[in-house]
Design a protein around this motif. Sequence first.
Motif, PDB file in Angstrom:
ATOM      1  N   ILE A  85      41.035  30.315  34.373  1.00  0.00           N
ATOM      2  CA  ILE A  85      41.632  30.669  35.543  1.00  0.00           C
ATOM      3  C   ILE A  85      43.116  31.281  35.425  1.00  0.00           C
ATOM      4  O   ILE A  85      43.737  32.128  35.307  1.00  0.00           O
ATOM      5  CB  ILE A  85      42.105  29.793  37.119  1.00  0.00           C
ATOM      6  N   ARG A  86      44.008  30.553  34.381  1.00  0.00           N
ATOM      7  CA  ARG A  86      45.635  30.984  33.768  1.00  0.00           C
ATOM      8  C   ARG A  86      45.375  32.001  33.188  1.00  0.00           C
ATOM      9  O   ARG A  86      45.884  32.008  32.002  1.00  0.00           O
ATOM     10  CB  ARG A  86      45.984  30.159  33.686  1.00  0.00           C
ATOM     11  N   LYS A  87      43.981  32.533  31.971  1.00  0.00           N
ATOM     12  CA  LYS A  87      44.030  33.056  30.839  1.00  0.00           C
ATOM     13  C   LYS A  87      44.618  33.554  30.562  1.00  0.00           C
ATOM     14  O   LYS A  87      45.543  34.710  31.306  1.00  0.00           O
ATOM     15  CB  LYS A  87      42.696  33.592  31.383  1.00  0.00           C
ATOM     16  N   GLY A  92      33.225  33.818  31.778  1.00  0.00           N
ATOM     17  CA  GLY A  92      32.096  34.696  31.477  1.00  0.00           C
ATOM     18  C   GLY A  92      31.806  34.871  33.742  1.00  0.00           C
ATOM     19  O   GLY A  92      31.349  35.647  33.345  1.00  0.00           O
ATOM     20  N   VAL A  93      31.690  33.391  33.318  1.00  0.00           N
ATOM     21  CA  VAL A  93      31.103  33.682  35.109  1.00  0.00           C
ATOM     22  C   VAL A  93      32.259  34.123  36.030  1.00  0.00           C
ATOM     23  O   VAL A  93      31.916  35.702  37.316  1.00  0.00           O
ATOM     24  CB  VAL A  93      30.973  32.151  35.772  1.00  0.00           C
ATOM     25  N   LEU A  94      33.767  34.452  35.715  1.00  0.00           N
ATOM     26  CA  LEU A  94      34.987  34.893  36.686  1.00  0.00           C
ATOM     27  C   LEU A  94      34.297  36.012  36.011  1.00  0.00           C
ATOM     28  O   LEU A  94      35.055  36.996  37.426  1.00  0.00           O
ATOM     29  CB  LEU A  94      35.810  34.376  36.634  1.00  0.00           C
ATOM     30  N   ARG A  95      34.023  36.888  35.521  1.00  0.00           N
ATOM     31  CA  ARG A  95      33.830  38.287  35.847  1.00  0.00           C
ATOM     32  C   ARG A  95      32.389  38.965  35.959  1.00  0.00           C
ATOM     33  O   ARG A  95      32.475  39.992  36.025  1.00  0.00           O
ATOM     34  CB  ARG A  95      33.655  38.527  33.849  1.00  0.00           C
ATOM     35  N   SER A  96      31.882  38.365  36.704  1.00  0.00           N
ATOM     36  CA  SER A  96      30.198  38.449  37.270  1.00  0.00           C
ATOM     37  C   SER A  96      30.857  39.467  38.495  1.00  0.00           C
ATOM     38  O   SER A  96      31.187  38.984  39.447  1.00  0.00           O
ATOM     39  CB  SER A  96      29.288  37.192  37.652  1.00  0.00           C
ATOM     40  N   ASP A  97      29.409  39.992  39.070  1.00  0.00           N
ATOM     41  CA  ASP A  97      29.847  40.729  40.190  1.00  0.00           C
ATOM     42  C   ASP A  97      29.562  39.904  41.268  1.00  0.00           C
ATOM     43  O   ASP A  97      31.007  39.931  42.273  1.00  0.00           O
ATOM     44  CB  ASP A  97      28.908  41.359  40.457  1.00  0.00           C
ATOM     45  N   TYR A  98      29.224  38.764  41.066  1.00  0.00           N
ATOM     46  CA  TYR A  98      29.025  38.457  42.706  1.00  0.00           C
ATOM     47  C   TYR A  98      30.220  37.267  42.463  1.00  0.00           C
ATOM     48  O   TYR A  98      31.009  36.600  44.072  1.00  0.00           O
ATOM     49  CB  TYR A  98      27.840  36.650  42.353  1.00  0.00           C
ATOM     50  N   VAL A  99      31.170  36.555  42.063  1.00  0.00           N
ATOM     51  CA  VAL A  99      32.316  36.749  41.860  1.00  0.00           C
ATOM     52  C   VAL A  99      33.751  37.375  42.567  1.00  0.00           C
ATOM     53  O   VAL A  99      33.866  37.006  44.114  1.00  0.00           O
ATOM     54  CB  VAL A  99      33.035  35.779  40.890  1.00  0.00           C
ATOM     55  N   LYS A 130      34.646  39.512  50.003  1.00  0.00           N
ATOM     56  CA  LYS A 130      34.545  39.082  51.354  1.00  0.00           C
ATOM     57  C   LYS A 130      35.917  37.853  51.853  1.00  0.00           C
ATOM     58  O   LYS A 130      35.834  37.489  53.089  1.00  0.00           O
ATOM     59  CB  LYS A 130      33.518  38.140  51.684  1.00  0.00           C
ATOM     60  N   GLY A 131      36.398  37.824  51.175  1.00  0.00           N
ATOM     61  CA  GLY A 131      37.936  37.048  51.671  1.00  0.00           C
ATOM     62  C   GLY A 131      37.424  35.815  51.658  1.00  0.00           C
ATOM     63  O   GLY A 131      38.376  34.787  52.737  1.00  0.00           O
ATOM     64  N   LEU A 132      36.712  35.060  50.991  1.00  0.00           N
ATOM     65  CA  LEU A 132      36.718  33.286  50.508  1.00  0.00           C
ATOM     66  C   LEU A 132      37.858  33.015  50.002  1.00  0.00           C
ATOM     67  O   LEU A 132      39.044  33.871  49.189  1.00  0.00           O
ATOM     68  CB  LEU A 132      34.681  33.902  49.986  1.00  0.00           C
ATOM     69  N   SER A 133      37.937  31.692  50.475  1.00  0.00           N
ATOM     70  CA  SER A 133      39.620  30.934  49.464  1.00  0.00           C
ATOM     71  C   SER A 133      39.167  31.431  48.035  1.00  0.00           C
ATOM     72  O   SER A 133      38.205  31.128  47.822  1.00  0.00           O
ATOM     73  CB  SER A 133      39.516  29.882  50.199  1.00  0.00           C
ATOM     74  N   GLU A 134      40.326  31.298  46.836  1.00  0.00           N
ATOM     75  CA  GLU A 134      40.324  31.137  45.488  1.00  0.00           C
ATOM     76  C   GLU A 134      39.633  29.934  45.257  1.00  0.00           C
ATOM     77  O   GLU A 134      38.610  29.746  44.174  1.00  0.00           O
ATOM     78  CB  GLU A 134      41.170  31.385  44.803  1.00  0.00           C
ATOM     79  N   LYS A 135      39.890  28.940  45.926  1.00  0.00           N
ATOM     80  CA  LYS A 135      39.318  27.306  45.527  1.00  0.00           C
ATOM     81  C   LYS A 135      37.809  27.335  46.098  1.00  0.00           C
ATOM     82  O   LYS A 135      36.829  27.305  44.960  1.00  0.00           O
ATOM     83  CB  LYS A 135      40.141  26.235  47.127  1.00  0.00           C
ATOM     84  N   THR A 136      37.319  27.419  47.674  1.00  0.00           N
ATOM     85  CA  THR A 136      36.081  28.594  46.973  1.00  0.00           C
ATOM     86  C   THR A 136      35.559  29.319  46.566  1.00  0.00           C
ATOM     87  O   THR A 136      34.314  28.941  45.594  1.00  0.00           O
ATOM     88  CB  THR A 136      35.788  28.805  48.915  1.00  0.00           C
ATOM     89  N   ALA A 150      32.073  30.027  41.451  1.00  0.00           N
ATOM     90  CA  ALA A 150      32.284  30.052  39.621  1.00  0.00           C
ATOM     91  C   ALA A 150      31.412  28.678  38.951  1.00  0.00           C
ATOM     92  O   ALA A 150      30.464  28.684  38.115  1.00  0.00           O
ATOM     93  CB  ALA A 150      33.308  30.247  39.386  1.00  0.00           C
ATOM     94  N   LEU A 151      31.934  28.066  39.024  1.00  0.00           N
ATOM     95  CA  LEU A 151      31.289  26.632  39.015  1.00  0.00           C
ATOM     96  C   LEU A 151      30.363  25.937  38.615  1.00  0.00           C
ATOM     97  O   LEU A 151      29.673  26.059  38.049  1.00  0.00           O
ATOM     98  CB  LEU A 151      32.502  25.560  39.206  1.00  0.00           C
TER      99      LEU A 151
END
Length: 315
Positions: free
Chosen positions: A122-124, A206-213, A219-225, A231-232
């Motif tokens: 997250i803090r890359k 890799g996951v954080l760069r995907s389209d669904y993320v 959609k306005g979801l919180s970063e925690k969600t 992602a996880l």
Amino acid sequence: MIEIVFRRCVVVLPTLLIVSMLVFGMQKLLPGDPILTMAGEDRDPATIAYLQEKYRLNDPIPVQYVAWLGQILRGDLGISLRTEQPVLGLIVQKLPVTIQLAAFAMIVAFLIGVPAGIISAIRKGTAVDYGINVVALSGLSIPNFWLGIMLILLVSVQWQLLPASGYTSPFENIGQNLRTMVMPAFVLGTGLAGVLMRHTRSAMLGVLRSDYVRTARAKGLSEKTVILRHALKNALVPIITLSTLLFGELLAGAVLTEQIFTIPGFGKLIVDAVFTRDYAVVQGVVLCTAVGFILMNLVADLLYIVVNPRLRDAA
């Protein structure tokens, strides 16, 4: 699910057969003769001949292998040449100790490595990312035996907080058992935490760069969600693979740590067997270790489907 287990078992059976051939064959290449050790200093020819006949060492190697494999299939791993106790009984006695140590070490590794990997991803590129990578690299670089000795000197000798060595069964005293397991589990877990952190970080990046993320964030979801539910969950597949393999390695690779903390586990059993040329014990321990690795891979395949049901068709 049953079909997947069946397909995996079809692959497991020939794998076990090949492993058994390697275990038996490589054992014959070891130097030394345990029969001479058992015969004593006099090495009476009659005694040597009796022992060779008793353990069927006069038979050709293929005949010995078939006889040994037949015993294995009946659940008989043979008799220890040194203690004359059933090998299966020795393994049943020692294996739970190492399993408990490995489980505690994996808990330590998960509690440290996975959250650190997530935060680093997250803090890359920030100071936090660099700091976590430095700590992870330090955990990978520090030898287990050195860290174990330093912890004994600091925590046990100087601070007198935990016992320096020994083992107490959880059925005798659960509190003392946990006290004896804290330091060896931490020694093993910190090294694994560095490995888990690096793999978790790579998977999360890799996951954080995907389209669904990106869609979830749009959609306005919180970063925690987004991190925990989207992602996880998808980044867990390589982490599960690594974790099962690391757990299998711990069952056979905790030798130094068990020696330092005088823990009577699986690793100490095989070390003593190798030094005394107790072939039956060495064969039984190595075979059980191989079976453990194969079972861990099977567990990993099943966990893939639980974590990500879309992988069912690809399994």
